[in-house]
Design a protein around this motif. Structure first.
Motif, mmCIF file in Angstrom:
data_model
loop_
_atom_site.group_PDB
_atom_site.id
_atom_site.type_symbol
_atom_site.label_atom_id
_atom_site.label_comp_id
_atom_site.label_asym_id
_atom_site.label_seq_id
_atom_site.Cartn_x
_atom_site.Cartn_y
_atom_site.Cartn_z
ATOM 1 N N GLY A 214 0.806 -1.209 0.000
ATOM 2 C CA GLY A 214 0.000 0.000 0.000
ATOM 3 C C GLY A 214 0.839 1.257 0.000
ATOM 4 O O GLY A 214 0.374 2.332 0.392
ATOM 5 N N SER A 215 2.095 1.156 -0.437
ATOM 6 C CA SER A 215 2.999 2.297 -0.412
ATOM 7 C C SER A 215 2.638 3.285 -1.515
ATOM 8 O O SER A 215 2.137 2.917 -2.573
ATOM 9 C CB SER A 215 4.447 1.838 -0.592
ATOM 10 O OG SER A 215 4.807 0.926 0.414
ATOM 11 N N ARG A 216 2.963 4.555 -1.249
ATOM 12 C CA ARG A 216 2.589 5.609 -2.172
ATOM 13 C C ARG A 216 3.804 6.363 -2.716
ATOM 14 O O ARG A 216 3.806 6.817 -3.834
ATOM 15 C CB ARG A 216 1.632 6.582 -1.471
ATOM 16 C CG ARG A 216 0.376 5.895 -0.975
ATOM 17 C CD ARG A 216 -0.354 6.694 0.086
ATOM 18 N NE ARG A 216 0.418 6.906 1.304
ATOM 19 C CZ ARG A 216 0.572 5.993 2.264
ATOM 20 N NH1 ARG A 216 0.022 4.794 2.136
ATOM 21 N NH2 ARG A 216 1.265 6.254 3.348
ATOM 22 N N ARG A 217 4.832 6.541 -1.862
ATOM 23 C CA ARG A 217 6.044 7.233 -2.279
ATOM 24 C C ARG A 217 7.232 6.284 -2.093
ATOM 25 O O ARG A 217 7.162 5.316 -1.332
ATOM 26 C CB ARG A 217 6.285 8.508 -1.470
ATOM 27 C CG ARG A 217 5.063 9.328 -1.164
ATOM 28 C CD ARG A 217 4.281 9.731 -2.392
ATOM 29 N NE ARG A 217 5.014 10.628 -3.281
ATOM 30 C CZ ARG A 217 4.558 11.011 -4.467
ATOM 31 N NH1 ARG A 217 3.409 10.549 -4.927
ATOM 32 N NH2 ARG A 217 5.265 11.832 -5.214
ATOM 33 N N LEU A 218 8.327 6.586 -2.757
ATOM 34 C CA LEU A 218 9.468 5.682 -2.743
ATOM 35 C C LEU A 218 10.036 5.501 -1.335
ATOM 36 O O LEU A 218 10.441 4.394 -0.960
ATOM 37 C CB LEU A 218 10.550 6.210 -3.681
ATOM 38 C CG LEU A 218 11.828 5.377 -3.790
ATOM 39 C CD1 LEU A 218 11.503 3.968 -4.281
ATOM 40 C CD2 LEU A 218 12.832 6.049 -4.713
#
Length: 791
Positions: free
Chosen positions: A150-154
């Protein structure tokens, strides 16, 4: 170009319209459509409910009660069918020009492959350099793992990896989210997109939160010196981001997430084939947050800034003929941020930062023969940041810094392969880099030249040698050769020994040589090393200097040397069964001429004046271990742990030799007592944890198409700063407490797996610390993703 793209990004409707045109134009191609179907038999029995994935389109179906799977309405082209069951991985390649039936008959003794689609993936990097040629340990994070997190940014992806920590630098208008790896700070880690370096660092950190994961196919991480592969910036490691391209069928994806801190993360992306000769990908991502506050006792407002982030990327490949392929990759990012700080004493400041960066790469690949091919690449990258701090009550601007950086890079690669026995990749090229800043004085452009050769040799079945040799030359710091060598030996089929050594080289950047920067909030002045003496002389003539430390001045002025490192690692990989895999590595990184700040003078009104100096020697040493366990189908458990000691050896030597300033007594501020210093009192370098660990559980319940993850990350205590003023870290100084962060996610697929609904919870127990201004409290997000296909 930048103005044109920026105007487009301001009109999201325009972007969406263009993507829909791309998608629908692909759907309208008048060509025959075909099907792939087959049956899965496992240990003599039909296997129902098993996931079957078709790449490069990434379409997923489950086998029915009869063990049958089916993919319909496909264009002609090359596909890979992937099946995973009870630890077995099987893949078959199909070139589709008619409907095909492809059956799978698997037994427990079937071959276990290490990585799915590794050969297919490697052809899609626009780069012949392969990470497996590194003598250092390599970690690969695939797109499926990123989606389940569910990650959005690196930065959110990397902070959950073993031995990696996210570090923040927020102050004086500069904020950044960088990464630390095996003790190396962010300034020593090279970040690449499809093999090409990104520019634009604040105080050494390249802000990883600028990069959305929406277009990422996988992430390759090399831990340790990899300058022999990627150049001088890769002193401590490399993070290579591989983006999407290569669909055989048109598809469109839309995704949106919303939650705590008014976070909005929205993505629209599409990919179409180009008449069976190539493919084109385009995507746009919008991300915004209100920011957050981890120090409400003393600061009103936020400690981490609110911002709006826009990102656009397009990537394509086109075959001119059977041997020649053209490629292009363009990425544009824009971020706008305004952070207000109220310190409760009637003073409110506006801290603004506007950033934009553009990356464009163009390639020409020529397959001269089945064994030999060449790749010509041109790359341009541009970064612009405008940062300022202004007082609201009288509109006084305390600080402004307008920083611009660009780089042109051209290189020629070649690749030669002779069966499985050996293969080589080589290249030659150069770059021109320019940096402009109102605080920079007498800056010249930096020119560099490089050449390299890397390869893999398999003299016998159990023994493999990998290595590289690279030469880098810059107009300011002459040249250096960086070799690397790795050996793998399969002791028994289940146990492999791995060892390697590599060197690194990093020339001081423009800022360390030419920056003159004043921070009004802390009353310090930083002067670049190359202009130190003349700047101090001019300040002295103007009556701005009260004292100069002549010994430091003579030692440092115009004498900044390039940093060098040598990295060693050795370890084992043990795979006793298809359910268990254990891998460990001992590492030792020796750094010479590490650059650090030092006080060189004192100005009027007690202003501290700093410059940069080389530390003779420093070490990062320790070990890490990772365990992957699959007790039964669809349940994956992984555990990682790292132990790290990171020390400046010159401090240790000075304590042992009773030399100033490190021979001062250590002082306990709580009791007021002081003690004679011993070598064992030296704790190590700031911001490094001795202990780091993570535990990840991934489970997929196929009958319901539900996936869930539980991820726990632990970071042990680490030093924040020198509290008692004896110039080094001891046990009485300020430390950040050790802490756990627990993250959860739940995803449900419906409508033939085309619609995904998910809930993610980061930092479930709401842990915050004023000394960690970039660590948010609990974040709850809800989201949905829909993939469109032609039915």
């Amino acid at each position: 170009m930048c103005n044109f793209v920026q105007k487009m990004l301001k009109n999201n409707t325009c972007i969406l319209f263009i993507l829909i045109i791309f998608f629908t134009s692909g759907l309208s191609n008048a060509q025959d459509r075909f099907n792939i179907n087959g049956r899965l038999v496992y240990n003599g029995q039909v296997a129902a409910g098993v996931s079957v994935v078709l790449t490069p389109n990434n379409i997923e179906v489950n086998t029915n009660k009869e063990g049958i799977y089916k993919f319909e309405n496909l264009n002609s082209g090359e596909y890979i069918i992937n099946i995973k069951i009870n630890g077995l991985i099987e893949q078959k390649k199909v070139f589709l020009n008619k409907s095909e039936t492809v059956d799978f008959y698997l037994e427990d003794e079937s071959e276990l492959l290490e990585v799915v689609n590794i050969n297919v993936e490697k052809e899609r990097t626009d780069d012949f350099i392969k990470s497996q040629y590194s003598a250092m340990p390599v970690v690969t994070i695939d797109k499926k793992t990123i989606e389940l997190m569910g990650s959005r940014r690196l930065d959110e992806v990397l902070k959950e990896q073993t031995g990696m920590a996210i570090v923040n630098n927020i102050g004086g208008g500069t904020r950044s989210v960088g990464v630390q790896m095996q003790g190396f700070g962010s300034e020593y880690i090279m970040v690449l997109i499809d093999g090409q370096p990104l520019v634009g660092r604040n105080s050494g950190d390249l802000d990883l939160s600028r990069i959305s994961v929406s277009s990422i196919e996988r992430i390759e991480i090399i831990k340790g010196a990899s300058s022999s592969l990627y150049g001088s910036e890769a002193l401590g490691g490399t993070i290579n981001i591989i983006t999407k391209v290569g669909a055989v069928d048109p598809q469109l994806l839309t995704s949106v997430n919303y939650g705590t801190f008014n976070i909005v993360d929205a993505t629209v992306e599409g990919e179409i084939p180009l008449n069976e000769k190539g493919s084109l990908y385009a995507g746009v991502n919008y991300y915004r947050t209100d920011g957050f506050n981890t120090n409400t006792k003393y600061i009103k407002g936020v400690t981490s800034p609110p911002y709006d982030n826009y990102a656009f990327q397009t990537r394509g490949k086109y075959k001119l003929n059977e041997k020649v392929v053209l490629g292009a990759n363009i990425r544009y990012g824009l971020r706008k941020s305004l952070m207000q700080k109220d310190f409760g004493i009637g003073t409110i400041s506006d801290d603004t930062q506007n950033e934009q960066d553009l990356n464009a790469a163009f390639t020409l690949e020529n397959k001269i023969s089945s064994r030999f091919k060449t790749l010509t690449r041109y790359y341009f990258t541009y970064y612009n940041a405008d940062m300022s701090v202004t007082l609201q009550n009288n509109n006084t601007r305390l600080m402004q810094d307008v920083f611009k950086q660009d780089m042109h890079r051209l290189d020629q690669q070649f690749s030669f392969k002779s069966g499985q026995e050996y293969q080589f990749v080589g290249g030659i090229g150069g770059s021109m880099e320019d940096m402009k800043d109102q605080q920079l004085v007498d800056v010249d452009k930096q020119y560099s030249f490089f050449s390299y050769l890397q390869g893999e040799w398999l003299p016998i079945e159990k023994f493999k040698v990998v290595g590289g040799l690279r030469y880098d030359y810059t107009n300011n710091y002459s040249g250096r050769i960086n070799p690397s060598l790795g050996i793998q030996y399969k002791i028994v089929p289940s146990l492999t020994f791995k060892t390697g050594v590599g060197t690194g080289f990093k020339a001081p950047d423009f800022k360390k040589n030419y920056l003159v920067f004043y921070n009004p909030s802390t009353n310090y002045l930083l002067i670049g090393n190359a202009i130190l003496r003349q700047t101090l002389e001019e300040m002295d003539r103007q009556g701005q200097i009260s004292e100069v430390r002549e010994y430091v001045l003579n030692q440092t002025a115009n004498n900044l040397q390039a940093e060098k490192s040598t990295s060693y690692n050795a370890g084992f990989e043990w795979v006793p069964s298809k359910k268990l895999q254990v891998e460990n590595s001992f590492f030792y990184h020796h750094i010479q001429n590490q650059i650090n700040s030092i006080q060189v003078a004192t100005g009027m009104n007690n202003q501290i004046i700093y410059t940069y100096q080389n530390l003779p020697e420093a070490v990062n040493k320790g070990f890490d271990i990772s365990v992957k366990y699959k007790p039964f189908e669809n349940l994956n458990i992984s555990l990682g742990y790292q132990y790290l000691v990171s020390k400046d050896l010159s401090v240790q030597d000075s304590i042992r030799a009773n030399k100033w300033p490190y021979n001062q007594n250590i002082h306990d501020p709580k009791t007021g007592k002081s003690y004679p210093v011993k070598e064992s009192d030296y704790w190590g370098i700031e911001n490094r944890s001795r202990h780091m660990a993570n535990l990840n559980i991934f489970y997929n319940y196929q009958p319901w198409d539900v996936s869930t993850t539980i991820r726990t990350n632990y970071r042990g205590k680490y030093p924040f700063g020198d509290r008692n003023g004896n110039q080094f870290i001891d046990k009485y100084d300020t430390f950040v407490d050790g802490h756990f962060l627990l993250n959860l996610s739940l995803e449900k697929k419906i409508l033939k797996k085309q619609l995904s609904l998910r809930v993610t919870v980061d930092n479930l127990f709401d842990y915050t610390d004023p000394l960690m201004p970039g660590q948010p409290g609990r974040i709850i997000l809800m989201g949905a993703t829909y993939r469109f296909f032609k039915e």
